[in-house]
Write an enzyme that holds these catalytic residues in place. Sequence first.
Site, PDB file in Angstrom:
ATOM      1  N   TRP A  61       0.877  -1.186   0.000  1.00  0.00           N
ATOM      2  CA  TRP A  61       0.000   0.000   0.000  1.00  0.00           C
ATOM      3  C   TRP A  61       0.913   1.235   0.000  1.00  0.00           C
ATOM      4  O   TRP A  61       1.780   1.347   0.878  1.00  0.00           O
ATOM      5  CB  TRP A  61      -0.866  -0.050   1.263  1.00  0.00           C
ATOM      6  CG  TRP A  61      -1.882   1.038   1.393  1.00  0.00           C
ATOM      7  CD1 TRP A  61      -2.804   1.424   0.457  1.00  0.00           C
ATOM      8  CD2 TRP A  61      -2.112   1.857   2.551  1.00  0.00           C
ATOM      9  NE1 TRP A  61      -3.582   2.430   0.968  1.00  0.00           N
ATOM     10  CE2 TRP A  61      -3.182   2.705   2.239  1.00  0.00           C
ATOM     11  CE3 TRP A  61      -1.519   1.941   3.807  1.00  0.00           C
ATOM     12  CZ2 TRP A  61      -3.680   3.638   3.153  1.00  0.00           C
ATOM     13  CZ3 TRP A  61      -2.005   2.862   4.712  1.00  0.00           C
ATOM     14  CH2 TRP A  61      -3.076   3.705   4.388  1.00  0.00           C
ATOM     15  N   ALA A 100      -6.571  -5.197   7.344  1.00  0.00           N
ATOM     16  CA  ALA A 100      -7.586  -4.199   7.007  1.00  0.00           C
ATOM     17  C   ALA A 100      -8.775  -4.798   6.271  1.00  0.00           C
ATOM     18  O   ALA A 100      -9.725  -4.088   5.952  1.00  0.00           O
ATOM     19  CB  ALA A 100      -6.951  -3.099   6.148  1.00  0.00           C
ATOM     20  N   LYS A 153     -13.442  -1.429   6.149  1.00  0.00           N
ATOM     21  CA  LYS A 153     -13.998  -2.261   5.089  1.00  0.00           C
ATOM     22  C   LYS A 153     -14.986  -3.292   5.629  1.00  0.00           C
ATOM     23  O   LYS A 153     -16.092  -3.419   5.111  1.00  0.00           O
ATOM     24  CB  LYS A 153     -12.862  -2.987   4.352  1.00  0.00           C
ATOM     25  CG  LYS A 153     -12.117  -2.157   3.341  1.00  0.00           C
ATOM     26  CD  LYS A 153     -11.185  -1.153   3.874  1.00  0.00           C
ATOM     27  CE  LYS A 153     -10.482  -0.371   2.783  1.00  0.00           C
ATOM     28  NZ  LYS A 153      -9.441   0.492   3.336  1.00  0.00           N
ATOM     29  N   ASP A 203      -0.573  -5.693   9.270  1.00  0.00           N
ATOM     30  CA  ASP A 203      -1.629  -4.745   8.890  1.00  0.00           C
ATOM     31  C   ASP A 203      -2.816  -5.582   8.422  1.00  0.00           C
ATOM     32  O   ASP A 203      -2.729  -6.263   7.393  1.00  0.00           O
ATOM     33  CB  ASP A 203      -1.091  -3.857   7.749  1.00  0.00           C
ATOM     34  CG  ASP A 203      -2.135  -2.875   7.236  1.00  0.00           C
ATOM     35  OD1 ASP A 203      -3.268  -2.875   7.753  1.00  0.00           O
ATOM     36  OD2 ASP A 203      -1.806  -2.103   6.304  1.00  0.00           O
TER      37      ASP A 203
HETATM   38  C1  LMR Z   1      -7.002   1.637  -0.681  1.00  0.00           C
HETATM   39  O1  LMR Z   1      -5.893   1.093  -0.691  1.00  0.00           O
HETATM   40  O2  LMR Z   1      -7.610   1.969  -1.709  1.00  0.00           O
HETATM   41  C2  LMR Z   1      -7.667   1.888   0.642  1.00  0.00           C
HETATM   42  O3  LMR Z   1      -6.886   1.391   1.680  1.00  0.00           O
HETATM   43  C3  LMR Z   1      -8.054   3.296   0.832  1.00  0.00           C
HETATM   44  C4  LMR Z   1      -6.898   4.205   1.067  1.00  0.00           C
HETATM   45  O4  LMR Z   1      -6.931   4.939   2.065  1.00  0.00           O
HETATM   46  O5  LMR Z   1      -5.939   4.215   0.269  1.00  0.00           O
END
Ligand code: LMR
Length: 394
Positions: free
Chosen positions: A127, A210, A243, A208
Amino acid sequence: MFENLKPQPADKILALMQMYRDDPRQDKVDLGVGVYKNAEGVTPVMRAVKAAEHRIWEAQTTKAYTGLAGDPAYADAMIDLILGSSVERDKIAAVATPGGTGAIRQGFELIRMASPEARVFVSDPTWPNHVSILKYLGMESVAYRYFDPETRAVDFDGMMADLKEARPGDVVLLHGCCHNPTGANLNLSQWQAVADLVNERGLIPMIDIAYQGFGDGLDEDAAGARLVASSVPECLIAASCSKNFGIYRERTGLLMALSQQPDAQALNQKTLAFLNRQNYSFPPDHGARVVTTILTDEALRTDWARELEDVRLAMLDLRQQLAGELQRLTGSDRFGFIAEHRGMFSLLGTTPELVERMRVEHGIYMVGDSRLNIAGLNAQSVPILAKAIVDAGV
Ligand code: LMR
């Protein structure tokens, strides 16, 4: 003073969200930011969330502050959801945070406080905000191989080889389930091998999580985190309720610090509360209260788990539909990995140029690294996307 400011790099996921909003085309398809949309293209408020909010509205008599760590009942309920009985409660310090991002940020700050020399090993890719926050905090990140661009599965040998380069005290950031952005995940024996490596080399895992409930099921998606948490001396877990409870804007997360040392919990708890105080004082309460209300009421919890399961199955069905349509159009199984991946995302594994082409020519919005938000698809947009992928020559 403000003249000294320099423009900061735009977050590519959020920048894409804005581009999509600005596109006047009617048939544009938003596969960017990780938000679940149902068949009608709506991100609904879950039934149990509505019911819990109703109850809270009726029963709540004050909006006075909670504790710096948030409501302890929230931490208890979340620890139970994520870890079950895999770790004794008195080994875990935990604070409510503003969303999963808040938990990540606080976790990194805790690492920096406790071990300023520690490097944080992050999957390649990960991410983007993981790396961005580390950089902002002046912490070193090191990428470890994770995704095999040929098979579109986990490059486990590469991952292990790179993690062997970590020094004792370095941190390994792992995605608990539903890897973002790839959709490729570790199986349980791979989790075990990672836990063994962490122990051999004296590393600190940070997990992590999520998307619990979006991959293979609530318990299945937590199995890796449970395995690691119960077999290492120290560990951090950052969790998000955005989520799986669909409460994105309520900013509801939790950071846990686990230690097997008998006296560590009290100091960890105080330090986490201190970090909350420095950064934003009291964490937001509404989302946490909704989650606690749901998880501690049998009927609400059952209904929430049922709706979450429907969401999970709908995403799996979309994966099958897309892989099937691509197989029909190409006459090959090259895109079979889409049905194998789990969670909201799949990394298509193509170039930014082709991603751009699909956006310009077909109104398909996906992140430049070719991450698709499967949960942004529906029966109408699956064939549009499949055609765009084939036309672009992916
Ligand atoms: C994403 O990766 O799209 C989500 O986790 C939202 C974000 O905050 O980036």
